[in-house]
Structures are given as structure tokens and as C-alpha cells.
Design a protein around this motif. Structure first.
Motif, PDB file in Angstrom:
ATOM      1  N   GLN A 174       0.811  -1.221   0.000  1.00  0.00           N
ATOM      2  CA  GLN A 174       0.000   0.000   0.000  1.00  0.00           C
ATOM      3  C   GLN A 174       0.846   1.274   0.000  1.00  0.00           C
ATOM      4  N   VAL A 175       2.135   1.176   0.286  1.00  0.00           N
ATOM      5  CA  VAL A 175       3.005   2.362   0.243  1.00  0.00           C
ATOM      6  C   VAL A 175       3.919   2.335  -0.983  1.00  0.00           C
ATOM      7  N   GLY A 179       0.140  -8.249  -4.949  1.00  0.00           N
ATOM      8  CA  GLY A 179      -0.816  -7.452  -5.708  1.00  0.00           C
ATOM      9  C   GLY A 179      -0.212  -6.358  -6.562  1.00  0.00           C
ATOM     10  N   THR A 180       1.098  -6.308  -6.693  1.00  0.00           N
ATOM     11  CA  THR A 180       1.741  -5.298  -7.530  1.00  0.00           C
ATOM     12  C   THR A 180       2.383  -6.009  -8.712  1.00  0.00           C
ATOM     13  N   PRO A 181       1.767  -5.920  -9.889  1.00  0.00           N
ATOM     14  CA  PRO A 181       2.252  -6.651 -11.057  1.00  0.00           C
ATOM     15  C   PRO A 181       3.643  -6.196 -11.516  1.00  0.00           C
ATOM     16  N   ILE A 182       4.359  -7.110 -12.122  1.00  0.00           N
ATOM     17  CA  ILE A 182       5.687  -6.810 -12.677  1.00  0.00           C
ATOM     18  C   ILE A 182       5.603  -5.649 -13.661  1.00  0.00           C
ATOM     19  N   GLU A 183       4.541  -5.610 -14.459  1.00  0.00           N
ATOM     20  CA  GLU A 183       4.406  -4.552 -15.467  1.00  0.00           C
ATOM     21  C   GLU A 183       4.381  -3.165 -14.830  1.00  0.00           C
ATOM     22  N   ARG A 213      14.457  -5.468 -15.733  1.00  0.00           N
ATOM     23  CA  ARG A 213      15.133  -6.392 -14.824  1.00  0.00           C
ATOM     24  C   ARG A 213      14.333  -6.507 -13.524  1.00  0.00           C
ATOM     25  N   VAL A 214      13.142  -7.067 -13.627  1.00  0.00           N
ATOM     26  CA  VAL A 214      12.238  -7.183 -12.477  1.00  0.00           C
ATOM     27  C   VAL A 214      11.760  -8.626 -12.362  1.00  0.00           C
ATOM     28  N   VAL A 215      11.845  -9.151 -11.159  1.00  0.00           N
ATOM     29  CA  VAL A 215      11.259 -10.463 -10.861  1.00  0.00           C
ATOM     30  C   VAL A 215      10.366 -10.301  -9.643  1.00  0.00           C
ATOM     31  N   ARG A 216       9.405 -11.169  -9.570  1.00  0.00           N
ATOM     32  CA  ARG A 216       8.456 -11.116  -8.452  1.00  0.00           C
ATOM     33  C   ARG A 216       8.461 -12.469  -7.760  1.00  0.00           C
TER      34      ARG A 216
END
Length: 133
Positions: free
Chosen positions: A82-83, A112-116, A126-129
Motif C-alpha cells: 500500500q506504500v 498485488g503489484t504486477p511486474i508490469e 530487470r524485475v522479478v516477483r
């Protein structure tokens, strides 16, 4: 670990900065610590960052100090989702992201925060979740 020739190398060389230092970050990073070189933590209050840094033999940084370190290999987003916008904006204003972008891989623990969204906001592919169970 092995070096570029395939030879065994016991020296840890990857660096990591975690933004956020709660229970999830601690649980995930504790087993990884021995394979890391430099380990840094940041939280706005500094309290949890100091605690995690002490437990994992790292260094707690202020936002200003974050801007002065070399680009970490990994940047963990491990604060409350949320922040996200507030934390991202503050951090991107404070650090030389344009110098870090090509070296640093963002690892998101944000539910709940998509890679996109992260890729767009940080202007990085360069993002992985990761989602611990």
C-alpha cells in the motif's frame, strides 16, 4: 559459487539492498545471507533496518546513504504494497537510478503489484516477483 571460468570461488560477491525490513524480508534473506557480499537495509524509520542489519551482519542506511553506495546487484522491494507509490517516488528521487538500472535486478515481494507496474515505474526490464508461501 563459481567464477566465470567455472572454478569454485568461496568469496561472496553479490550485493543486495532491501527497501523494507519486515518479517517477510527477514525470513527470505536470512538463508541467503552467506551467499551475499555487501548487504544493506533501508526503512524510513531506520529502526527495523538497524535490527535486520544487525541480525544479518549488514549495514542499515539512511536514504542519503543509499544514494552513495555502488549499484547493488539486487534491490528487494519488501515494504507494504500500500506504500508502493510513495516509497518508489521517494527512493527514485534520492538515488542515482539511471546509473543503477543496467546492473540492478529488482526483486519484488509486493503482493498485488504486477511486474508490469514495477517495470514501468522503475523503467527497467530487470524485475522479478517472488511470492513466498
Amino acid at each position: 559459487m563459481t567464477d566465470e571460468t567455472g572454478a569454485e570461488n568461496s568469496e561472496a560477491t553479490s550485493s543486495l539492498l532491501t527497501l523494507g525490513a519486515g518479517n517477510m524480508a527477514s525470513a527470505l534473506l536470512s538463508p541467503m545471507r552467506s551467499s551475499l557480499g555487501d548487504f544493506f537495509t533501508y526503512t524510513p524509520s531506520h529502526v527495523r533496518a538497524v535490527e535486520l542489519a544487525k541480525n544479518l551482519k549488514g549495514e542499515a542506511l539512511t536514504l542519503e546513504e543509499c544514494s552513495k553506495i555502488d549499484a547493488p546487484d539486487f534491490l528487494f522491494l519488501s515494504f507494504k504494497p500500500q506504500v508502493y507509490k510513495e516509497a518508489t517516488n521517494a527512493f527514485l528521487k534520492a538515488i542515482p537510478w539511471e546509473n543503477w538500472r543496467s546492473k540492478t535486478t529488482i526483486v519484488s515481494l509486493l503482493a498485488g503489484t504486477p511486474i508490469e507496474v514495477i517495470s514501468k515505474d522503475w523503467q527497467s526490464d530487470r524485475v522479478v516477483r517472488i511470492m513466498p508461501n
